[in-house]
Scaffold this motif. Structure first.
Motif, PDB file in Angstrom:
ATOM      1  N   ASN A 262      -9.524  -2.932 -44.796  1.00  0.00           N
ATOM      2  CA  ASN A 262      -9.427  -3.906 -45.882  1.00  0.00           C
ATOM      3  C   ASN A 262      -7.961  -4.316 -46.074  1.00  0.00           C
ATOM      4  O   ASN A 262      -7.059  -3.803 -45.422  1.00  0.00           O
ATOM      5  N   GLU A 263      -7.742  -5.234 -47.008  1.00  0.00           N
ATOM      6  CA  GLU A 263      -6.408  -5.801 -47.195  1.00  0.00           C
ATOM      7  C   GLU A 263      -5.389  -4.762 -47.667  1.00  0.00           C
ATOM      8  O   GLU A 263      -4.243  -4.762 -47.210  1.00  0.00           O
ATOM      9  N   LEU A 264      -5.776  -3.894 -48.594  1.00  0.00           N
ATOM     10  CA  LEU A 264      -4.855  -2.849 -49.056  1.00  0.00           C
ATOM     11  C   LEU A 264      -4.477  -1.934 -47.899  1.00  0.00           C
ATOM     12  O   LEU A 264      -3.296  -1.603 -47.722  1.00  0.00           O
ATOM     13  N   GLU A 265      -5.439  -1.529 -47.110  1.00  0.00           N
ATOM     14  CA  GLU A 265      -5.157  -0.662 -45.963  1.00  0.00           C
ATOM     15  C   GLU A 265      -4.222  -1.349 -44.977  1.00  0.00           C
ATOM     16  O   GLU A 265      -3.361  -0.710 -44.374  1.00  0.00           O
ATOM     17  N   ARG A 266      -4.395  -2.650 -44.813  1.00  0.00           N
ATOM     18  CA  ARG A 266      -3.530  -3.415 -43.910  1.00  0.00           C
ATOM     19  C   ARG A 266      -2.078  -3.405 -44.415  1.00  0.00           C
ATOM     20  O   ARG A 266      -1.143  -3.207 -43.644  1.00  0.00           O
ATOM     21  N   ILE A 267      -1.889  -3.600 -45.718  1.00  0.00           N
ATOM     22  CA  ILE A 267      -0.547  -3.564 -46.304  1.00  0.00           C
ATOM     23  C   ILE A 267       0.031  -2.148 -46.187  1.00  0.00           C
ATOM     24  O   ILE A 267       1.201  -1.969 -45.821  1.00  0.00           O
ATOM     25  N   GLN A 268      -0.785  -1.149 -46.464  1.00  0.00           N
ATOM     26  CA  GLN A 268      -0.321   0.241 -46.357  1.00  0.00           C
ATOM     27  C   GLN A 268       0.095   0.564 -44.924  1.00  0.00           C
ATOM     28  O   GLN A 268       1.093   1.251 -44.704  1.00  0.00           O
ATOM     29  N   GLU A 269      -0.653   0.082 -43.957  1.00  0.00           N
ATOM     30  CA  GLU A 269      -0.320   0.305 -42.551  1.00  0.00           C
ATOM     31  C   GLU A 269       1.002  -0.381 -42.194  1.00  0.00           C
ATOM     32  O   GLU A 269       1.825   0.181 -41.458  1.00  0.00           O
ATOM     33  N   LEU A 270       1.219  -1.557 -42.723  1.00  0.00           N
ATOM     34  CA  LEU A 270       2.474  -2.269 -42.511  1.00  0.00           C
ATOM     35  C   LEU A 270       3.644  -1.447 -43.061  1.00  0.00           C
ATOM     36  O   LEU A 270       4.671  -1.278 -42.394  1.00  0.00           O
ATOM     37  N   TYR A 271       3.480  -0.903 -44.253  1.00  0.00           N
ATOM     38  CA  TYR A 271       4.511  -0.048 -44.855  1.00  0.00           C
ATOM     39  C   TYR A 271       4.713   1.220 -44.034  1.00  0.00           C
ATOM     40  O   TYR A 271       5.860   1.624 -43.798  1.00  0.00           O
ATOM     41  N   ARG A 272       3.645   1.863 -43.625  1.00  0.00           N
ATOM     42  CA  ARG A 272       3.770   3.100 -42.831  1.00  0.00           C
ATOM     43  C   ARG A 272       4.548   2.841 -41.540  1.00  0.00           C
ATOM     44  O   ARG A 272       5.415   3.622 -41.156  1.00  0.00           O
ATOM     45  N   GLY A 273       4.218   1.751 -40.870  1.00  0.00           N
ATOM     46  CA  GLY A 273       4.917   1.420 -39.626  1.00  0.00           C
ATOM     47  C   GLY A 273       6.396   1.165 -39.864  1.00  0.00           C
ATOM     48  O   GLY A 273       7.253   1.655 -39.112  1.00  0.00           O
ATOM     49  N   TYR A 274       6.693   0.396 -40.898  1.00  0.00           N
ATOM     50  CA  TYR A 274       8.095   0.124 -41.225  1.00  0.00           C
ATOM     51  C   TYR A 274       8.832   1.416 -41.580  1.00  0.00           C
ATOM     52  O   TYR A 274       9.930   1.674 -41.082  1.00  0.00           O
ATOM     53  N   LEU A 275       8.248   2.220 -42.445  1.00  0.00           N
ATOM     54  CA  LEU A 275       8.915   3.445 -42.883  1.00  0.00           C
ATOM     55  C   LEU A 275       9.162   4.396 -41.715  1.00  0.00           C
ATOM     56  O   LEU A 275      10.226   5.020 -41.635  1.00  0.00           O
ATOM     57  N   ALA A 276       8.206   4.493 -40.819  1.00  0.00           N
ATOM     58  CA  ALA A 276       8.396   5.364 -39.652  1.00  0.00           C
ATOM     59  C   ALA A 276       9.566   4.876 -38.815  1.00  0.00           C
ATOM     60  O   ALA A 276      10.429   5.677 -38.394  1.00  0.00           O
ATOM     61  N   GLU A 277       9.649   3.570 -38.588  1.00  0.00           N
ATOM     62  CA  GLU A 277      10.734   3.033 -37.773  1.00  0.00           C
ATOM     63  C   GLU A 277      12.082   3.144 -38.494  1.00  0.00           C
ATOM     64  O   GLU A 277      13.075   3.558 -37.904  1.00  0.00           O
ATOM     65  N   ALA A 278      12.120   2.791 -39.781  1.00  0.00           N
ATOM     66  CA  ALA A 278      13.372   2.847 -40.537  1.00  0.00           C
ATOM     67  C   ALA A 278      13.877   4.288 -40.666  1.00  0.00           C
ATOM     68  O   ALA A 278      15.088   4.543 -40.571  1.00  0.00           O
TER      69      ALA A 278
END
Length: 138
Positions: free
Chosen positions: A2-18
């Motif tokens: 769903n949309e919330l999960e998509r946003i959360q996944e975007l944050y998780r990916g960014y945070l892991a890389e940063a």
């Protein structure tokens, strides 16, 4: 997903890389203009671009779903206070939510505004946060 999960996944990916950028930086990176400062890494700009695009696709969602997503976006910086370059970028991302705020029902906006005001007191807010808070208060 769903949309919330998509946003959360975007944050998780960014945070892991940063966080990897911070973990692998050299002690001298960014000092006196030498090396690359972790805050200048392209992952930050890419995240903001991706988040803006993802948020732009949410305008037709019901108010309750938008509220849930925005609550997640607004609380994310609170988890990263120890990493200033990440923390401040996540706060800057709040401005990307402005186009969605007029899609909220008054009750949802008020509830988000109350939480936002408690999480980000006036004396600590940046101008972009003042804009978000003002829009939430209506």
């Amino acid at each position: 997903m769903n949309e919330l999960e998509r946003i959360q996944e975007l944050y998780r990916g960014y945070l892991a890389e940063a966080e990897e950028v911070l973990r692998t930086k050299k002690v001298t990176d960014g000092l006196w203009g030498f090396g690359k400062h972790p805050a200048d890494h392209p992952c930050h700009g890419k995240f903001l671009e991706d988040l803006e695009a993802a948020l732009g696709e949410l305008a037709d969602l019901p108010s309750a779903q938008i509220r849930e997503i925005l609550a997640y976006v607004y609380r994310a910086p609170l988890e990263k206070r120890r990493d200033p370059s990440i923390h401040w970028l996540l706060i800057a991302a709040h401005k990307l939510t402005l186009p969605l705020l007029d899609r909220l029902d008054p009750a949802d906006a008020r509830a988000l505004g109350e939480r936002y005001g408690a999480d980000y007191p006036r004396r600590t807010r940046l101008p972009a946060q003042d804009q978000v808070f003002a829009a939430l208060k209506g």
